[in-house]
Motif scaffolding. Structure first.
Motif, PDB file in Angstrom:
ATOM      1  N   ARG A  66     -19.376 -10.684 -71.714  1.00  0.00           N
ATOM      2  CA  ARG A  66     -20.306 -11.089 -71.154  1.00  0.00           C
ATOM      3  C   ARG A  66     -20.567 -11.136 -69.352  1.00  0.00           C
ATOM      4  NH1 ARG A  66     -16.920 -16.224 -69.978  1.00  0.00           N
ATOM      5  NH2 ARG A  66     -18.994 -16.416 -68.573  1.00  0.00           N
ATOM      6  N   ILE A  67     -22.252 -11.562 -69.075  1.00  0.00           N
ATOM      7  CA  ILE A  67     -22.221 -11.327 -67.581  1.00  0.00           C
ATOM      8  C   ILE A  67     -21.738 -12.023 -66.595  1.00  0.00           C
ATOM      9  CG2 ILE A  67     -24.305 -10.242 -66.623  1.00  0.00           C
ATOM     10  CD1 ILE A  67     -24.012  -8.327 -68.861  1.00  0.00           C
ATOM     11  N   HIS A  68     -21.311 -11.971 -66.595  1.00  0.00           N
ATOM     12  CA  HIS A  68     -19.658 -13.004 -65.599  1.00  0.00           C
ATOM     13  C   HIS A  68     -19.734 -12.967 -63.665  1.00  0.00           C
ATOM     14  CE1 HIS A  68     -16.639 -11.127 -66.662  1.00  0.00           C
ATOM     15  NE2 HIS A  68     -16.235 -11.182 -68.104  1.00  0.00           N
ATOM     16  N   GLY A  69     -19.857 -10.980 -63.784  1.00  0.00           N
ATOM     17  CA  GLY A  69     -19.023 -10.549 -62.569  1.00  0.00           C
ATOM     18  C   GLY A  69     -18.391 -10.633 -62.311  1.00  0.00           C
ATOM     19  N   VAL A  70     -16.657 -10.174 -63.359  1.00  0.00           N
ATOM     20  CA  VAL A  70     -15.667  -9.438 -63.147  1.00  0.00           C
ATOM     21  C   VAL A  70     -15.474  -9.103 -63.888  1.00  0.00           C
ATOM     22  CG1 VAL A  70     -13.488 -11.092 -63.844  1.00  0.00           C
ATOM     23  CG2 VAL A  70     -15.559 -12.270 -63.218  1.00  0.00           C
ATOM     24  N   GLU A 102     -21.610  -9.946 -57.081  1.00  0.00           N
ATOM     25  CA  GLU A 102     -23.021  -9.825 -57.507  1.00  0.00           C
ATOM     26  C   GLU A 102     -22.947  -8.319 -57.376  1.00  0.00           C
ATOM     27  OE1 GLU A 102     -25.267 -11.983 -58.534  1.00  0.00           O
ATOM     28  OE2 GLU A 102     -24.586 -13.857 -57.615  1.00  0.00           O
ATOM     29  N   ASP A 107     -13.180  -7.226 -65.501  1.00  0.00           N
ATOM     30  CA  ASP A 107     -12.821  -7.420 -66.363  1.00  0.00           C
ATOM     31  C   ASP A 107     -12.013  -6.305 -67.487  1.00  0.00           C
ATOM     32  OD1 ASP A 107     -14.236  -7.563 -68.651  1.00  0.00           O
ATOM     33  OD2 ASP A 107     -13.495  -9.643 -68.639  1.00  0.00           O
ATOM     34  N   ARG A 148     -21.577  -8.158 -61.224  1.00  0.00           N
ATOM     35  CA  ARG A 148     -22.881  -8.283 -62.851  1.00  0.00           C
ATOM     36  C   ARG A 148     -23.581  -7.401 -62.799  1.00  0.00           C
ATOM     37  NH1 ARG A 148     -23.233 -14.043 -63.277  1.00  0.00           N
ATOM     38  NH2 ARG A 148     -21.941 -14.136 -61.335  1.00  0.00           N
ATOM     39  N   THR A 165     -14.803  -4.550 -69.449  1.00  0.00           N
ATOM     40  CA  THR A 165     -15.399  -3.838 -68.508  1.00  0.00           C
ATOM     41  C   THR A 165     -15.602  -2.816 -68.006  1.00  0.00           C
ATOM     42  OG1 THR A 165     -16.804  -6.063 -67.434  1.00  0.00           O
ATOM     43  CG2 THR A 165     -16.690  -3.716 -66.001  1.00  0.00           C
ATOM     44  N   GLN A 195     -22.464  -4.569 -64.616  1.00  0.00           N
ATOM     45  CA  GLN A 195     -21.994  -5.339 -65.867  1.00  0.00           C
ATOM     46  C   GLN A 195     -24.200  -5.454 -66.950  1.00  0.00           C
ATOM     47  OE1 GLN A 195     -19.991  -8.899 -65.251  1.00  0.00           O
ATOM     48  NE2 GLN A 195     -18.696  -8.049 -66.395  1.00  0.00           N
ATOM     49  N   ARG A 196     -24.765  -6.075 -66.072  1.00  0.00           N
ATOM     50  CA  ARG A 196     -26.415  -5.874 -66.735  1.00  0.00           C
ATOM     51  C   ARG A 196     -26.430  -4.259 -67.111  1.00  0.00           C
ATOM     52  NH1 ARG A 196     -27.794  -9.916 -63.090  1.00  0.00           N
ATOM     53  NH2 ARG A 196     -28.627  -8.025 -61.314  1.00  0.00           N
ATOM     54  N   ARG A 201     -14.934  -8.844 -58.444  1.00  0.00           N
ATOM     55  CA  ARG A 201     -15.929 -10.169 -59.016  1.00  0.00           C
ATOM     56  C   ARG A 201     -16.893 -10.037 -57.729  1.00  0.00           C
ATOM     57  NH1 ARG A 201     -13.409 -15.013 -61.610  1.00  0.00           N
ATOM     58  NH2 ARG A 201     -10.901 -14.337 -61.642  1.00  0.00           N
TER      59      ARG A 201
END
Length: 257
Positions: free
Chosen positions: A68-72, A50, A74, A53, A77, A56-57, A48
């Motif tokens: 989702r761009i949530h920083g996990v 930044e 998962d 994140r 991802t 993901q971006r 998890r």
């Protein structure tokens, strides 16, 4: 954002898938400033923060990730990372390091399976287990897939061969949301020959495992369903490279449904 990432590096913290010719770059040349700051960071599923994140971006900008761009870090991802790695001829694996960060920064030129195909189309590469959607001859979506397991199966007294057919097809039917049939559940199904569809699934392993359909990650299937319509060409080519599966520790029958 840049300050936070510098802090991560300075502290030494490891943020730790039922059924050619070149074309223009898949995305605009990226801004490498932020990824330069994390080029030494290793990420693994479950991490998890930044750096995740940012990953993901960048995957979203490259048309690999639609969650989702949530920083996990998962499952969605990880499946997007596999798509990136396969599109760049890397061995797909969940852990990422400098090679993946570098790939995210490098301008990407794509070789289509069917250079003479329609400007708007879906290409399914069975050998690489990779799906690509084109708009105006430019790739706009890449997805890791799991196609037919290429085995004989029997279910409720009926038998068949788990094969995804190779050839030129068109999307003939759409079924939104979850549907459940004799062989299991499918999400946002796009049928392209008989009862065989591209669809979202909660199980998209790193090898062919379906009864013949083309499984995609759930979040990616939502985007695919939005942009692919009735009549769209679907080109299926290749055959799965089992030596690559064995090198990754896979077996033919694991995770079959």
């Amino acid at each position: 954002m840049r300050t936070k990432l510098r802090g991560i590096v300075a502290l030494g913290v490891v943020v730790g898938i039922s059924c050619g010719l070149p074309v223009a770059a898949a995305a605009d040349t990226p801004d490498t400033t932020d990824t330069e700051a994390v080029k030494g960071v290793v990420l693994r599923p479950g991490d998890r923060g930044e750096a995740v994140r940012l990953l993901q971006r960048r995957l979203h900008a490259g048309r690999y990730y639609y969650g989702r761009i949530h920083g996990v870090y998962d499952e969605q991802t990880k499946l997007a990372v596999w798509a990136l790695q396969k599109s760049r001829r890397m061995m797909p694996q969940g852990e990422i390091g400098p090679q993946v960060w570098k790939a995210l920064d490098r301008p990407f030129r794509w070789r289509p399976l069917v250079p003479e195909g329609g400007p708007d189309r879906v290409e399914i590469n069975l050998r690489e287990q990779l799906l690509t959607v084109y708009r105006d001859r430019r790739p706009v979506l890449f997805s890791h897939i799991s196609s037919g397991a290429e085995v004989r199966y029997c279910k409720d007294g009926r038998c068949g061969n788990a094969i995804t057919p190779v050839g030129n097809f068109r999307v003939s039917r759409r079924a939104p949301g979850w549907t459940t049939g004799r062989l299991g559940s499918m999400f946002n199904s796009l049928y392209f020959t008989g009862g065989i569809a591209m669809h979202g699934s909660t199980r998209v392993p790193l090898r062919p495992a379906s009864h013949g359909c083309v499984r995609l990650p759930i979040e990616t299937s939502k985007r695919l369903y939005e942009i692919v319509k009735i009549g769209e060409p679907v080109y299926v080519r290749g055959g799965f490279d089992w030596s690559r599966d064995r090198a990754a520790g896979g077996t033919r029958d694991r995770d079959r449904r």
